[in-house]
Design an enzyme around this catalytic site. Structure first.
Site, PDB file in Angstrom:
ATOM      1  CE  LYS A   1       7.878   0.009   5.059  1.00  0.00           C
ATOM      2  NZ  LYS A   1       8.541  -1.075   5.978  1.00  0.00           N
TER       3      LYS A   1
ATOM      4  N   GLY B   1       0.506  -1.173  -0.048  1.00  0.00           N
ATOM      5  CA  GLY B   1       0.092  -0.074  -0.212  1.00  0.00           C
ATOM      6  C   GLY B   1       0.919   1.365  -0.033  1.00  0.00           C
TER       7      GLY B   1
ATOM      8  CG  ASP C   1       1.165  -9.048   6.558  1.00  0.00           C
ATOM      9  OD1 ASP C   1       0.757  -9.526   7.268  1.00  0.00           O
ATOM     10  OD2 ASP C   1       1.293  -7.845   6.690  1.00  0.00           O
TER      11      ASP C   1
ATOM     12  NE  ARG D   1       5.409  -8.811   1.240  1.00  0.00           N
ATOM     13  CZ  ARG D   1       5.782  -7.866   2.485  1.00  0.00           C
ATOM     14  NH1 ARG D   1       5.527  -7.701   3.460  1.00  0.00           N
ATOM     15  NH2 ARG D   1       6.293  -6.797   1.760  1.00  0.00           N
TER      16      ARG D   1
END
Length: 493
Positions: free
Chosen positions: A107, A86, A252, A177
Site C-alpha cells: 500500500k 488506487g 469500500d 469489501r
C-alpha cells in the site's frame, strides 16, 4: 520467502487489473513483523536492504503477481461506481500455519489503473498510524488486517505540505469489501456477482459451500448475508468496547471477512462522549462513535441489495427475505454489546444486566468527563483489590464523583469477579492498560518525520502488550493533557 497463490486472478477479469509497483529512490526498512512473517510461512529473513527492496516494490518478491482490485463504494452516503485500489497492489495469497488464506498487499506502491489521477503514494504518517493501530487491535483481540512491514521511500509525496513517503505491507483474510459486490452489481454483471459470492463463501464461510450443501441458492445467499452480518456486529461491538472510532465506515471499507479494514482518520476516544467525532473529513458526524452500529446496518443493507440481484423469485419475495434478514441485526448487535459489557464489568457471561449497567456507567463517565480507558483499567484494579484506596483512585478520574459513587454501589451488588477467576481473567482481557492514544501516535509520527523512530518503536512495543501493567505502559497510556489533546485526525489520501 513466501509461497504465493493467486486465487483472486481466477475471478472474472473485470474485478482486477494487473499492475507493477513504481520504484522509489532510496528504500529503507523501518520495521518488520517477524512473528507474523513466520506464521505466513517465511522461513528465512533476508538482510534489511533486501527487505527494503522487497517491501517498497523495488525488487519483486518471488512468485508475486501484483494486481489492483476493483470496487465501488458509498463514500459518506454518496455512491461512486468506480473506486478500486488506487495506491495498493495485491501480491498474492499465502496459507498461514492454521491453513487460512491470507492476502499480502503493498500500500503506497505507486499508481494503478484505478488511481484516478492520484500519485498512488502514501505519506509516512498514515503508514505509521496503520502499523501501530492495526497491531494494537490484533493484540486487543479485535479482528483486523495486520501490518507486515513498513518502509521509507527516500522521496516526498505531494500533500499539504509535502511529506516523507512510505509503503506499508498489509496482510488480510481477504480484501473483499461490500464495495467489491457493488462494483459488479452496478454493472449488471450477474455472473461476476455470483462468482464473487461463491468465492467469498468458499474463502470465509466454507460451511455454506455448495459441495455437500443441498440448500437452494436463495437460502445459501441469505445464510451468507447473515454470516457477514454476525461478523460485523461482533466487530463493531468490540470496537466500541475500547472506544475505537473507525472514521470512514464507507462501503469500500467494510470487509466481508469481518476484519477492521483501512486505518485512515481512525482514533480512540479518550474523555467519554457518545457522539465523539475525531475524523477531519466527517464534518456531519455520520461515523461518530455512537453511530457505528447504525452505519454497520446501513452498509449491510447495501450488501443485501447486491445479493438480491442473484437470488431467484419475484422482486417482492426477494426484498421481503433480505429485509427480514437485515431486521435481525439489532438483536445480534445487542447480544454482542451485552457480551462485551459483561466482560468489561466482570459480570456473569451473557448477563442480562450487563447492558443497562454499562449504559449507566457511560452516563456517569460522560457527566464526569472520564477517560474511557483509564476508567476501565481502574475498575479492573478495584475488582482485583477491593478497598478504599482503589475506589478513591477511580473516583478521582471523575469531575462528577457522586454519580460514579452511586453507580459503584450498583456494580458492587452485580459483579462476580471477587469469587470467579475465569470472569476476572475475562475482565482483564477486555480492559487494556494502554491503547494507541492519539497524542502519542502524533508524537511518534512527528519524531519519525524528523528522522527519529525511537518514539514509534517504544509506542509499538507497549501497544502490542496492552494488558501488561508496567511503568512504561502507564507512562505512554496516560491521558492527554488539555494542551496535548488531538481533536482531529486526518486521512492520508
Amino acid at each position: 520467502m513466501f509461497t504465493f497463490h493467486h486465487r483472486y486472478a481466477e475471478l472474472p477479469a473485470m474485478l482486477w487489473a494487473d499492475g507493477e509497483p513504481t520504484p522509489v529512490a532510496a528504500p529503507g526498512l523501518i520495521v518488520f513483523n517477524t512473528a507474523l512473517a513466520s506464521d505466513l510461512g517465511m522461513e528465512a529473513q533476508p538482510d534489511d536492504a533486501r527487505m527494503a527492496g522487497y517491501f517498497s516494490g523495488n525488487q519483486p518478491l518471488p512468485g508475486a503477481r501484483p494486481m489492483a482490485l476493483a470496487y465501488a463504494g458509498h463514500q459518506f452516503g454518496n455512491f461512486v461506481p468506480k473506486l478500486g485500489d488506487g495506491r495498493a497492489l495485491l501480491l498474492g495469497d499465502v496459507f498461514d500455519h492454521q491453513g487460512h488464506r491470507r492476502d499480502i498487499q503493498l500500500k503506497g506502491s505507486g499508481r494503478t489503473p484505478f488511481s484516478r489521477g492520484g500519485d498512488g503514494r502514501a505519506p509516512l504518517g498514515p503508514v505509521l498510524r496503520e502499523y501501530l493501530v492495526s497491531e494494537a487491535m490484533a493484540a486487543l483481540g479485535i479482528p483486523t488486517t495486520r501490518a507486515l512491514a513498513a518502509v521509507t521511500t527516500g522521496e516526498r509525496v505531494m500533500r499539504m505540505p509535502a511529506e516523507p513517503g512510505a509503503v506499508i505491507t498489509r496482510v488480510a483474510a481477504s480484501h473483499l469489501r461490500v464495495g467489491t459486490f457493488q462494483f459488479a452489481a452496478v454493472r449488471g454483471d450477474h455472473e461476476a456477482l455470483k462468482a464473487l459470492v461463491e468465492h467469498a463463501i468458499e474463502r470465509h464461510y466454507p460451511e455454506l459451500a455448495r459441495e455437500g450443501n443441498d440448500e437452494a441458492p436463495n437460502a445459501r445467499y441469505l445464510a451468507f448475508f447473515e454470516a457477514v452480518m454476525h461478523r460485523q456486529a461482533y466487530l463493531v461491538a468490540r470496537w466500541m468496547g475500547v472506544g475505537f472510532i473507525h472514521g470512514v465506515m464507507n462501503t469500500d471499507n467494510v470487509s466481508i471477512a469481518g476484519e477492521t479494514l483501512d486505518y485512515g482518520p481512525c482514533a480512540f476516544m479518550e474523555a467519554f462522549a457518545s457522539n465523539t467525532v475525531l475524523s477531519s473529513i466527517d464534518e456531519g458526524g455520520r461515523y461518530a462513535f455512537d453511530q457505528q452500529p447504525a452505519m454497520a446496518r446501513w452498509n449491510l443493507a447495501r450488501l443485501a441489495e447486491c445479493l438480491m440481484m442473484v437470488m431467484d423469485g419475484d422482486e417482492k419475495a426477494r426484498v421481503d427475505e433480505a429485509t427480514a434478514a437485515l431486521s435481525r441485526f439489532d438483536a445480534v448487535f445487542a447480544r454482542e454489546r451485552r457480551n462485551v459489557s459483561a466482560d468489561k464489568l466482570g459480570l456473569e457471561a451473557a448477563s442480562e444486566g450487563a447492558t443497562p449497567l454499562m449504559e449507566a456507567l457511560e452516563d456517569a463517565m460522560q457527566r464526569g468527563r472520564m477517560d474511557m480507558t483509564a476508567t476501565f483499567a481502574a475498575l479492573y484494579r478495584l475488582a482485583v483489590e477491593p478497598g478504599d484506596e482503589r475506589r478513591r483512585d477511580l473516583l478521582a478520574l471523575s469531575e462528577a464523583p457522586q454519580a460514579l459513587s452511586d453507580w459503584l454501589e450498583r456494580w458492587q451488588h452485580a459483579r462476580v469477579t471477587d469469587h470467579d477467576a475465569e470472569r476476572l481473567a475475562a475482565m482483564r482481557r477486555a480492559n487494556p492498560v494502554i491503547i494507541p492514544r492519539n497524542h502519542r501516535v502524533h508524537e511518534a509520527i512527528h519524531a519519525a518525520e524528523d528522522g527519529d523512530f525511537q518514539p514509534f518503536y517504544a509506542l509499538l512495543s507497549a501497544v502490542i502488550q496492552p494488558f501488561e501493567d508496567t511503568p512504561e505502559a502507564r507512562r505512554l497510556g496516560t491521558p492527554a493533557t488539555a494542551d496535548e489533546r488531538v481533536r482531529r485526525t486526518f486521512c492520508g489520501t
